[in-house]
Scaffold this active site. Sequence first.
Site, PDB file in Angstrom:
ATOM      1  N   LYS A 199      13.631   2.693  -7.237  1.00 19.05           N
ATOM      2  CA  LYS A 199      12.633   3.646  -6.721  1.00 19.05           C
ATOM      3  C   LYS A 199      13.030   4.100  -5.325  1.00 19.05           C
ATOM      4  CE  LYS A 199       8.457   2.481  -5.173  1.00 19.05           C
ATOM      5  NZ  LYS A 199       7.091   1.930  -5.232  1.00 19.05           N
ATOM      6  N   LYS A 210      11.966   6.610  -1.840  1.00 17.41           N
ATOM      7  CA  LYS A 210      10.966   7.356  -1.095  1.00 17.41           C
ATOM      8  C   LYS A 210      11.454   8.796  -0.941  1.00 17.41           C
ATOM      9  CE  LYS A 210       8.625   3.567  -0.214  1.00 17.41           C
ATOM     10  NZ  LYS A 210       7.300   3.299  -0.801  1.00 17.41           N
ATOM     11  N   ASP A 217       8.588   8.066  -4.913  1.00 22.61           N
ATOM     12  CA  ASP A 217       7.311   7.778  -4.260  1.00 22.61           C
ATOM     13  C   ASP A 217       7.105   8.742  -3.104  1.00 22.61           C
ATOM     14  OD1 ASP A 217       5.061   6.683  -3.111  1.00 22.61           O
ATOM     15  OD2 ASP A 217       5.895   4.665  -2.885  1.00 22.61           O
ATOM     16  N   ASN A 264       4.277   8.653  -1.243  1.00 23.24           N
ATOM     17  CA  ASN A 264       3.444   7.976  -0.240  1.00 23.24           C
ATOM     18  C   ASN A 264       2.307   8.852   0.281  1.00 23.24           C
ATOM     19  OD1 ASN A 264       6.300   6.294   0.365  1.00 23.24           O
ATOM     20  ND2 ASN A 264       4.427   5.084   0.366  1.00 23.24           N
ATOM     21  N   GLU A 316       5.181   8.708  -7.871  1.00 19.35           N
ATOM     22  CA  GLU A 316       4.142   7.844  -7.309  1.00 19.35           C
ATOM     23  C   GLU A 316       3.408   8.483  -6.138  1.00 19.35           C
ATOM     24  OE1 GLU A 316       4.170   3.390  -5.274  1.00 19.35           O
ATOM     25  OE2 GLU A 316       5.662   3.924  -6.803  1.00 19.35           O
ATOM     26  N   GLU A 326      -1.642   1.115  -5.903  1.00 17.72           N
ATOM     27  CA  GLU A 326      -1.333   0.097  -4.911  1.00 17.72           C
ATOM     28  C   GLU A 326      -2.337   0.074  -3.773  1.00 17.72           C
ATOM     29  OE1 GLU A 326       1.796   1.511  -1.694  1.00 17.72           O
ATOM     30  OE2 GLU A 326       2.528   2.038  -3.676  1.00 17.72           O
ATOM     31  N   ASP A 383      -1.844  -3.913  -6.473  1.00 18.71           N
ATOM     32  CA  ASP A 383      -1.252  -4.766  -5.446  1.00 18.71           C
ATOM     33  C   ASP A 383      -2.112  -6.023  -5.408  1.00 18.71           C
ATOM     34  OD1 ASP A 383      -1.074  -6.018  -2.797  1.00 18.71           O
ATOM     35  OD2 ASP A 383       0.138  -4.298  -2.212  1.00 18.71           O
ATOM     36  N   HIS A 385       2.880  -3.858  -7.319  1.00 16.85           N
ATOM     37  CA  HIS A 385       3.264  -3.441  -5.971  1.00 16.85           C
ATOM     38  C   HIS A 385       3.418  -4.694  -5.116  1.00 16.85           C
ATOM     39  CE1 HIS A 385       2.431  -1.941  -1.772  1.00 16.85           C
ATOM     40  NE2 HIS A 385       3.393  -1.128  -2.162  1.00 16.85           N
ATOM     41  N   GLU A 394       7.811  -4.511  -8.991  1.00 14.80           N
ATOM     42  CA  GLU A 394       8.452  -4.051  -7.758  1.00 14.80           C
ATOM     43  C   GLU A 394       9.028  -5.257  -7.029  1.00 14.80           C
ATOM     44  OE1 GLU A 394       7.748  -0.915  -4.284  1.00 14.80           O
ATOM     45  OE2 GLU A 394       6.082  -2.303  -4.493  1.00 14.80           O
TER      46      GLU A 394
END
Length: 356
Positions: free
Chosen positions: A161, A163, A192, A194, A218, A244, A267, A294, A314
């Site tokens: 994964k 970012k 991701d 974020n 994500e 998460e 998470d 997560h 993860e």
Amino acid sequence: MKIDSFEIRAAKVPMREPHRTASVVVEICPVVTITVRTDEGVRGDGIVFGYNAITLKSIHALAEALTPLLKGEVLDPIKNSAAISSKFKLLGLQGLVGMVLSGIDMALWDAHARALEKPLFALLGNEAKPVKPYGNVGYDGVKGSADGAERCAKDGFLGVKAKIGYPSVEEDIEVIRAMRSAVGPDVALMVDYNQTLDLQEAKRRILALKDEDLTWIEEPVYSHDFANYVTLQNETGSPLQAGENWWGPADFRIAFDSGVKGMVMPDAQKCGGVTGWMAISEMAETRNVEISSHLWPEVSAQLLSVTPTAGWLEYADWFNPVVTEPLKVRNGYVDIDGVIGTGVRLDDEALSAYAL
């Protein structure tokens, strides 16, 4: 067996390298650890990750204030967690309160399993199933992301994964294609954002990524914009991942009732620990929703191994410096054979070295 005492410690744990996202950079791993001991000498460990060192003193103080509420109680994680959570019906179980309660819950389950000399998954009623982890790449640009993905693949990860959320979607695509070139067609790729996009930009970028063979995209928008997730999943048809940052089973129930489907990633620190995870797992099973994790690889590996709709684990090595037996990846899967308790055993000497 009764709960005798708790030990609460705060530490700034060094990271191998900073973890960059499109919104923040994580440079150290700030943790508060929770150790419970029983009147029969059994120990259980839990960890709370503060995300930012600014939170450490507050998390430490809150844990110091809450744990005495369980002193003298019979060790029973489900009942213990329900009892302490009931104190917060007015304030709620979000934020630092929810994180500390989750950390306590994980420590209690660890002690419970160790008292019976069993792994956590055995207490939860199943034999362990294989769990596949994915590696992580930060917001590291084209070359850095490709190099990181290649390292993950060489380390045996079946998924990686990255970012993203670069100034343009063309840059996002360039990063993704460089990673794909580095790892080949057989390694799963996830990305991701974020929570960095608004609804319209998220839709535009997700549609632009349609042909990039991504396992999921994500948190393209704010994590609690449940309606926007439903809009995006319906209008793009792409696999979207979130969860998460949702607080406990209540948030997952709201998300599912809002129409979020396909996949989620609790998470363990934010969803209520082991107890919260199992409630979410039950909800997901009835809706055929895939659950990935997560962080918390040691605990999450065991939880996923008994989750009927398990997806990906993860993997992060952020906590490795303060645990005695970090989780291992072998032949593309995590190895939990021979683990007792949750798999988290704190390294007291290391914690002292990194103490706040």
